[in-house]
Design a protein around this motif. Structure first.
Motif, PDB file in Angstrom:
ATOM      1  N   UNK A  67      50.963   9.720  36.607  1.00 11.46           N
ATOM      2  CA  UNK A  67      52.064   8.796  36.335  1.00 11.46           C
ATOM      3  C   UNK A  67      53.061   8.672  37.486  1.00 11.46           C
ATOM      4  N   UNK A  68      53.155   9.680  38.344  1.00 10.86           N
ATOM      5  CA  UNK A  68      54.157   9.658  39.412  1.00 10.86           C
ATOM      6  C   UNK A  68      53.712   8.764  40.565  1.00 10.86           C
ATOM      7  N   UNK A  69      54.653   8.468  41.468  1.00 12.45           N
ATOM      8  CA  UNK A  69      54.329   7.766  42.706  1.00 12.45           C
ATOM      9  C   UNK A  69      53.352   8.638  43.499  1.00 12.45           C
ATOM     10  N   UNK A  70      52.176   8.104  43.884  1.00  4.83           N
ATOM     11  CA  UNK A  70      51.195   8.927  44.614  1.00  4.83           C
ATOM     12  C   UNK A  70      51.747   9.557  45.886  1.00  4.83           C
ATOM     13  N   UNK A  71      52.784   8.991  46.459  1.00  4.28           N
ATOM     14  CA  UNK A  71      53.374   9.569  47.667  1.00  4.28           C
ATOM     15  C   UNK A  71      54.015  10.930  47.394  1.00  4.28           C
ATOM     16  N   UNK A  72      54.213  11.268  46.125  1.00  7.71           N
ATOM     17  CA  UNK A  72      54.854  12.539  45.793  1.00  7.71           C
ATOM     18  C   UNK A  72      53.906  13.593  45.269  1.00  7.71           C
ATOM     19  N   UNK A  73      52.600  13.348  45.319  1.00  3.54           N
ATOM     20  CA  UNK A  73      51.639  14.303  44.746  1.00  3.54           C
ATOM     21  C   UNK A  73      51.740  15.666  45.414  1.00  3.54           C
ATOM     22  N   UNK A  74      51.874  15.695  46.744  1.00  6.49           N
ATOM     23  CA  UNK A  74      51.891  16.970  47.454  1.00  6.49           C
ATOM     24  C   UNK A  74      53.113  17.817  47.093  1.00  6.49           C
ATOM     25  N   UNK A  75      54.132  17.215  46.475  1.00  8.93           N
ATOM     26  CA  UNK A  75      55.350  17.954  46.117  1.00  8.93           C
ATOM     27  C   UNK A  75      55.301  18.526  44.703  1.00  8.93           C
ATOM     28  N   UNK A  76      54.254  18.228  43.964  1.00 12.02           N
ATOM     29  CA  UNK A  76      54.089  18.832  42.645  1.00 12.02           C
ATOM     30  C   UNK A  76      53.857  20.327  42.786  1.00 12.02           C
ATOM     31  N   UNK A  77      54.135  21.076  41.722  1.00 15.08           N
ATOM     32  CA  UNK A  77      53.798  22.499  41.744  1.00 15.08           C
ATOM     33  C   UNK A  77      53.241  22.923  40.387  1.00 15.08           C
ATOM     34  N   UNK A  78      52.502  24.009  40.418  1.00  8.75           N
ATOM     35  CA  UNK A  78      51.870  24.540  39.219  1.00  8.75           C
ATOM     36  C   UNK A  78      52.902  25.334  38.422  1.00  8.75           C
ATOM     37  N   UNK A  79      53.005  25.028  37.138  1.00 11.16           N
ATOM     38  CA  UNK A  79      53.938  25.759  36.281  1.00 11.16           C
ATOM     39  C   UNK A  79      53.239  26.821  35.439  1.00 11.16           C
ATOM     40  N   UNK A  80      51.932  26.680  35.260  1.00 14.82           N
ATOM     41  CA  UNK A  80      51.176  27.694  34.505  1.00 14.82           C
ATOM     42  C   UNK A  80      49.698  27.577  34.861  1.00 14.82           C
ATOM     43  N   UNK A  81      48.999  28.717  34.827  1.00 14.49           N
ATOM     44  CA  UNK A  81      47.561  28.769  35.088  1.00 14.49           C
ATOM     45  C   UNK A  81      46.884  29.502  33.943  1.00 14.49           C
ATOM     46  N   UNK A  82      45.799  28.906  33.430  1.00 19.70           N
ATOM     47  CA  UNK A  82      45.022  29.504  32.346  1.00 19.70           C
ATOM     48  C   UNK A  82      43.592  29.685  32.834  1.00 19.70           C
ATOM     49  N   UNK A  83      43.060  30.894  32.713  1.00 17.18           N
ATOM     50  CA  UNK A  83      41.675  31.176  33.076  1.00 17.18           C
ATOM     51  C   UNK A  83      40.963  31.768  31.872  1.00 17.18           C
ATOM     52  N   UNK A  84      39.914  31.095  31.437  1.00 12.93           N
ATOM     53  CA  UNK A  84      39.171  31.580  30.277  1.00 12.93           C
ATOM     54  C   UNK A  84      40.022  31.689  29.025  1.00 12.93           C
ATOM     55  N   UNK A  85      41.007  30.791  28.894  1.00 15.23           N
ATOM     56  CA  UNK A  85      41.878  30.801  27.735  1.00 15.23           C
ATOM     57  C   UNK A  85      43.041  31.765  27.833  1.00 15.23           C
ATOM     58  N   UNK A  86      43.134  32.529  28.913  1.00 18.54           N
ATOM     59  CA  UNK A  86      44.210  33.508  29.095  1.00 18.54           C
ATOM     60  C   UNK A  86      45.229  32.983  30.093  1.00 18.54           C
ATOM     61  N   UNK A  87      46.494  32.991  29.710  1.00 18.27           N
ATOM     62  CA  UNK A  87      47.566  32.597  30.630  1.00 18.27           C
ATOM     63  C   UNK A  87      47.739  33.712  31.655  1.00 18.27           C
ATOM     64  N   UNK A  88      47.463  33.409  32.918  1.00 12.95           N
ATOM     65  CA  UNK A  88      47.525  34.431  33.964  1.00 12.95           C
ATOM     66  C   UNK A  88      48.691  34.201  34.920  1.00 12.95           C
ATOM     67  N   UNK A  89      49.364  33.050  34.788  1.00 16.72           N
ATOM     68  CA  UNK A  89      50.514  32.781  35.641  1.00 16.72           C
ATOM     69  C   UNK A  89      51.448  31.816  34.935  1.00 16.72           C
ATOM     70  N   UNK A  90      52.741  32.114  35.001  1.00 13.55           N
ATOM     71  CA  UNK A  90      53.778  31.192  34.543  1.00 13.55           C
ATOM     72  C   UNK A  90      54.901  31.203  35.542  1.00 13.55           C
ATOM     73  N   UNK A  91      55.353  30.025  35.914  1.00 14.33           N
ATOM     74  CA  UNK A  91      56.444  29.927  36.881  1.00 14.33           C
ATOM     75  C   UNK A  91      57.764  30.065  36.145  1.00 14.33           C
ATOM     76  N   UNK A  92      58.626  30.974  36.627  1.00 16.78           N
ATOM     77  CA  UNK A  92      59.944  31.155  36.030  1.00 16.78           C
ATOM     78  C   UNK A  92      60.835  29.973  36.287  1.00 16.78           C
ATOM     79  N   UNK A  93      61.858  29.812  35.444  1.00 14.12           N
ATOM     80  CA  UNK A  93      62.776  28.673  35.587  1.00 14.12           C
ATOM     81  C   UNK A  93      63.514  28.693  36.910  1.00 14.12           C
ATOM     82  N   UNK A  94      63.716  29.882  37.493  1.00 11.69           N
ATOM     83  CA  UNK A  94      64.465  29.975  38.733  1.00 11.69           C
ATOM     84  C   UNK A  94      63.552  29.954  39.962  1.00 11.69           C
ATOM     85  N   UNK A  95      62.211  29.754  39.756  1.00 13.05           N
ATOM     86  CA  UNK A  95      61.277  29.712  40.882  1.00 13.05           C
ATOM     87  C   UNK A  95      61.408  28.384  41.604  1.00 13.05           C
ATOM     88  N   UNK A  96      61.183  28.447  42.952  1.00  9.71           N
ATOM     89  CA  UNK A  96      61.275  27.207  43.737  1.00  9.71           C
ATOM     90  C   UNK A  96      60.071  26.333  43.453  1.00  9.71           C
TER      91      UNK A  96
END
Length: 296
Positions: free
Chosen positions: A267-296
């Protein structure tokens, strides 16, 4: 969770090098069985056939700009390349061959064609990079069932240098993507990390926008949609390693491997794709990473 992310390496496919010699050539299934695990698998044999574009050592048919005697370097003679690739193919291996220049690509396609002529079988051999590629080479690649593996991130990282090395006309057929998809191929996403940034969002950005670090258009006719670039990095990459039955899509029966992003990439302007960041990662149904609210 963020501090624990290092405990979850994700799913990895290792490529035994062709230099391992006869031990690799003769015992693919025993090696794969001994070293495989839930998140680690032995992948294809890796062969390096030429150099790089930025170093002006990729094997090309036409000399580099300003260097009338430089056609790049073949790491193996055509005869050596044919012998190695055919032998690995006959032994049951999948082969991933680094080939950047159009001259190197011709030799690899010739070797794969010979391997299939001598011993036809269903296999997904790959050409890593497949950089300077003519329309005829794209057609041959599709006809042979070879998977080309271009790197979108090379456009922003090295695009200016490539334009200088081979000029705009040849650059128009370099690190193609639109043409590969139009030829009916399933194409994976790749960063060639650690050579370039391993962040797939940067590479997706470059496949869509195709603008160099210096702001120049790079083969704009090869641009793809965001959905097509995203498919390359999900289903396409799973297909390239023969894992599409359980990876690459979020559907019943497949592994629950996915990420959540800071915004909707479609949905975003394609020019901004590289500025996106991952907020959570799930592997095999297990949440293995979550970005804190104060993370850059």
């Amino acid at each position: 969770m963020e501090g624990q992310a290092h405990r979850h390496p994700g799913r990895r496919h290792g490529d035994p090098r062709a230099g391992c010699g006869e031990r690799v050539r003769r015992r693919p299934h025993r090696m794969a069985g001994r070293h495989s695990a839930h998140r680690l698998r032995v992948g294809p044999v890796k062969i390096v056939s030429d150099g790089s574009l930025i170093g002006r050592s990729a094997a090309v048919h036409e000399c580099y700009c300003g260097e009338p005697d430089n056609l790049g370097v073949l790491q193996l003679t055509p005869e050596e390349l044919h012998a190695a690739l055919v032998a690995y193919h006959m032994a049951g291996w999948t082969v991933a061959t680094h080939a950047i220049g159009d001259r190197a690509i011709d030799h690899v396609l010739d070797a794969i064609a010979e391997a299939q002529r001598r011993h036809p079988r269903e296999v997904r051999h790959r050409i890593e990079h497949f950089a300077i590629a003519s329309d005829e080479q794209v057609r041959r690649c599709a006809d042979l069932g070879v998977i080309p593996v271009p790197q979108g991130v090379f456009i922003s990282d090295f695009g200016d240098g490539i334009l200088e090395a081979i000029g705009p006309e040849r650059s128009a057929g370099t690190y193609r993507m639109r043409s590969l998809l139009d030829a009916g191929m399933i194409v994976p996403g790749s960063t060639d990390s650690p050579v370039s940034d391993a962040n797939p969002l940067v590479s997706i950005h470059d496949l869509v926008n195709r603008v160099t670090g210096g702001g120049q258009d790079f083969a704009p006719a090869e641009r793809v949609s965001v959905a097509e670039a995203l498919t390359a990095y999900t289903y396409g990459s799973a297909y390239a390693v023969s894992r599409e039955a359980d990876l690459g899509r979020i559907t019943p029966g497949r592994l629950a491997d996915f990420v959540a992003l800071s915004e909707d990439i479609l949905a975003i302007d394609p020019a901004g794709i590289r500025d996106l960041h991952v907020t959570a990662t799930v592997i095999g149904g297990e949440v293995v990473f979550e970005r804190g609210e104060d993370s850059a």
